[in-house]
Design a protein around this motif. Structure first.
Motif, PDB file in Angstrom:
ATOM      1  N   VAL A  42       0.940  -1.175  -0.073  1.00  0.00           N
ATOM      2  CA  VAL A  42       0.100  -0.088   0.063  1.00  0.00           C
ATOM      3  C   VAL A  42       0.854   1.412   0.011  1.00  0.00           C
ATOM      4  O   VAL A  42       0.546   2.118  -0.805  1.00  0.00           O
ATOM      5  CB  VAL A  42      -0.818   0.020   1.184  1.00  0.00           C
ATOM      6  N   THR A  44       3.926   1.715  -1.346  1.00  0.00           N
ATOM      7  CA  THR A  44       4.603   1.695  -2.595  1.00  0.00           C
ATOM      8  C   THR A  44       3.372   2.666  -3.243  1.00  0.00           C
ATOM      9  O   THR A  44       3.884   3.341  -4.329  1.00  0.00           O
ATOM     10  CB  THR A  44       4.698   0.359  -3.178  1.00  0.00           C
ATOM     11  N   ILE A  45       2.280   1.991  -3.460  1.00  0.00           N
ATOM     12  CA  ILE A  45       1.329   2.519  -4.252  1.00  0.00           C
ATOM     13  C   ILE A  45       0.955   4.060  -3.933  1.00  0.00           C
ATOM     14  O   ILE A  45       0.818   4.985  -4.619  1.00  0.00           O
ATOM     15  CB  ILE A  45      -0.119   1.941  -4.303  1.00  0.00           C
ATOM     16  N   MET A  46       1.057   4.259  -2.596  1.00  0.00           N
ATOM     17  CA  MET A  46       0.744   5.838  -2.162  1.00  0.00           C
ATOM     18  C   MET A  46       1.865   6.463  -2.491  1.00  0.00           C
ATOM     19  O   MET A  46       1.741   7.889  -2.988  1.00  0.00           O
ATOM     20  CB  MET A  46       0.733   5.801  -0.644  1.00  0.00           C
ATOM     21  N   SER A  48       3.597   6.505  -5.141  1.00  0.00           N
ATOM     22  CA  SER A  48       3.587   6.463  -6.779  1.00  0.00           C
ATOM     23  C   SER A  48       2.653   7.764  -7.164  1.00  0.00           C
ATOM     24  O   SER A  48       2.814   8.272  -8.186  1.00  0.00           O
ATOM     25  CB  SER A  48       3.180   5.357  -7.386  1.00  0.00           C
ATOM     26  N   SER A  49       1.881   8.093  -6.082  1.00  0.00           N
ATOM     27  CA  SER A  49       1.032   9.517  -6.226  1.00  0.00           C
ATOM     28  C   SER A  49       1.777  10.567  -6.282  1.00  0.00           C
ATOM     29  O   SER A  49       2.917  10.831  -5.390  1.00  0.00           O
ATOM     30  CB  SER A  49       0.005   9.400  -5.104  1.00  0.00           C
ATOM     31  N   PRO A  50       1.758  11.631  -7.339  1.00  0.00           N
ATOM     32  CA  PRO A  50       2.451  12.649  -7.636  1.00  0.00           C
ATOM     33  C   PRO A  50       2.406  13.770  -6.359  1.00  0.00           C
ATOM     34  O   PRO A  50       1.400  13.766  -5.702  1.00  0.00           O
ATOM     35  CB  PRO A  50       2.022  13.429  -8.812  1.00  0.00           C
ATOM     36  N   ASP A  51       3.512  14.299  -5.961  1.00  0.00           N
ATOM     37  CA  ASP A  51       3.562  15.459  -4.916  1.00  0.00           C
ATOM     38  C   ASP A  51       3.393  14.863  -3.505  1.00  0.00           C
ATOM     39  O   ASP A  51       3.459  15.611  -2.679  1.00  0.00           O
ATOM     40  CB  ASP A  51       2.118  16.329  -5.332  1.00  0.00           C
ATOM     41  N   VAL A  52       3.183  13.624  -3.322  1.00  0.00           N
ATOM     42  CA  VAL A  52       3.299  13.054  -2.099  1.00  0.00           C
ATOM     43  C   VAL A  52       4.672  13.098  -1.625  1.00  0.00           C
ATOM     44  O   VAL A  52       5.725  12.701  -2.094  1.00  0.00           O
ATOM     45  CB  VAL A  52       2.724  11.632  -2.039  1.00  0.00           C
ATOM     46  N   GLU A  53       4.779  13.781  -0.267  1.00  0.00           N
ATOM     47  CA  GLU A  53       6.231  13.697   0.462  1.00  0.00           C
ATOM     48  C   GLU A  53       6.194  13.010   1.479  1.00  0.00           C
ATOM     49  O   GLU A  53       7.053  11.707   1.373  1.00  0.00           O
ATOM     50  CB  GLU A  53       6.425  15.235   0.830  1.00  0.00           C
ATOM     51  N   ILE A  55       4.672  10.245   4.266  1.00  0.00           N
ATOM     52  CA  ILE A  55       3.353   9.602   4.739  1.00  0.00           C
ATOM     53  C   ILE A  55       3.257   9.003   6.220  1.00  0.00           C
ATOM     54  O   ILE A  55       4.310   8.362   6.685  1.00  0.00           O
ATOM     55  CB  ILE A  55       3.288   8.175   4.073  1.00  0.00           C
TER      56      ILE A  55
END
Lengths: 133, 135
Positions: A42, A44-46, A48-53, A55
């Protein structure tokens, strides 16, 4: 768990009620602090979302939990929209088409049309274009 | 960082099991439907992440928090998930706290045991030895 004030008879509310009121085993994802889906995947998928710095640990846990709820919700809705014996792709596509909250899936679970319908559509488009000139 | 395409999808076996568990045993699920639900779930992760991230960014934060996720559910029209998620979060936090407490306890015991090792001079040992000494 109090229910949201809405008609109890609509299929989607009933499906949600089923999810939240199902007799829960202690190992069920609804009650447990554990998750069934692998957190690493999960994450890894998160990422891959653009702009995510960054988590936070809690957010990873909650998104995983929310996804589990989503899977159960979508499954139960599809069962209700179709027949009770089998859940088929078309049931899923019907849910995605009818539920506003599922709009984000319109390109992922599109309604399938027969090849003949497709040909007819193409013919109609061609006719419209020839009328323009 | 090269990612294999399957890394961006949830494992179908686990998703299939979840689907089966929430349906009556008499209800079957077509293979196509299984795959579509797994795919939809992966897309849901992306959608939820993007929504939660934008909640965080609106508050000028670079880290997505648990409460950002809960807020995002409301914005995504999945208000019905909010309560169950809050409950799960509370249970998870308690679990994390219990783990911390347990770790702290273990550490305290380990430290105490170290103090009781032979050769270590402390008051208790000295008084015991002075009682045992036979002249």
């Amino acid at each position: 768990m109090t229910d949201a004030p809405s008609t109890p008879t609509s299929p989607d509310n009933a499906a949600l009620k089923m999810v939240s009121n199902t007799p829960i085993m202690s190992s069920s994802p609804l009650r447990s602090k554990d998750v069934l889906l692998p957190l690493a995947r999960v994450k890894t998928i998160m990422k891959s979302s653009p702009d995510v710095e960054n988590i936070g640990q809690e957010s990873l846990f909650l998104i995983t939990k929310a996804t589990e709820l989503f899977i159960m919700y979508l499954t139960k809705l599809s069962q209700r929209y179709g027949n009770d014996q089998e859940v088929e792709y078309s049931d899923l596509a019907a849910v995605v088409e009818r539920k506003d909250s599922m709009e984000f899936l319109q390109d992922i679970v599109p309604r399938k049309i027969k090849y003949q319908e497709f040909l007819k559509m193409m013919e109609e488009e061609k006719d419209e274009e020839t009328d323009l000139f | 960082m090269a990612e294999k395409p399957e890394d961006l999808h949830l494992p179908t076996t686990i998703v299939t099991k979840m689907i089966k568990d929430c349906l009556p045993t008499t209800c079957k699920v077509s293979k196509e439907a299984n795959i579509a639900i797994a795919k939809a779930a992966s897309v849901f992760v992306l959608y939820a992440t993007a929504s939660a991230n934008s909640v965080a960014q609106k508050s000028s934060r670079k880290t997505i928090t648990g409460s950002d996720v809960v807020t995002a559910m409301g914005e995504m029209e999945f208000d019905k998930f909010v309560r169950p998620l809050e409950n799960s979060l509370a249970i998870w936090r308690r679990g994390q706290q219990e783990k911390k407490d347990l770790a702290a306890k273990k550490k305290a015991i380990a430290t105490a045991m170290k103090d009781d090792e032979p050769g270590t001079v402390d008051e208790d040992n000295q008084s015991v030895q002075s009682v045992i000494q036979i002249d």
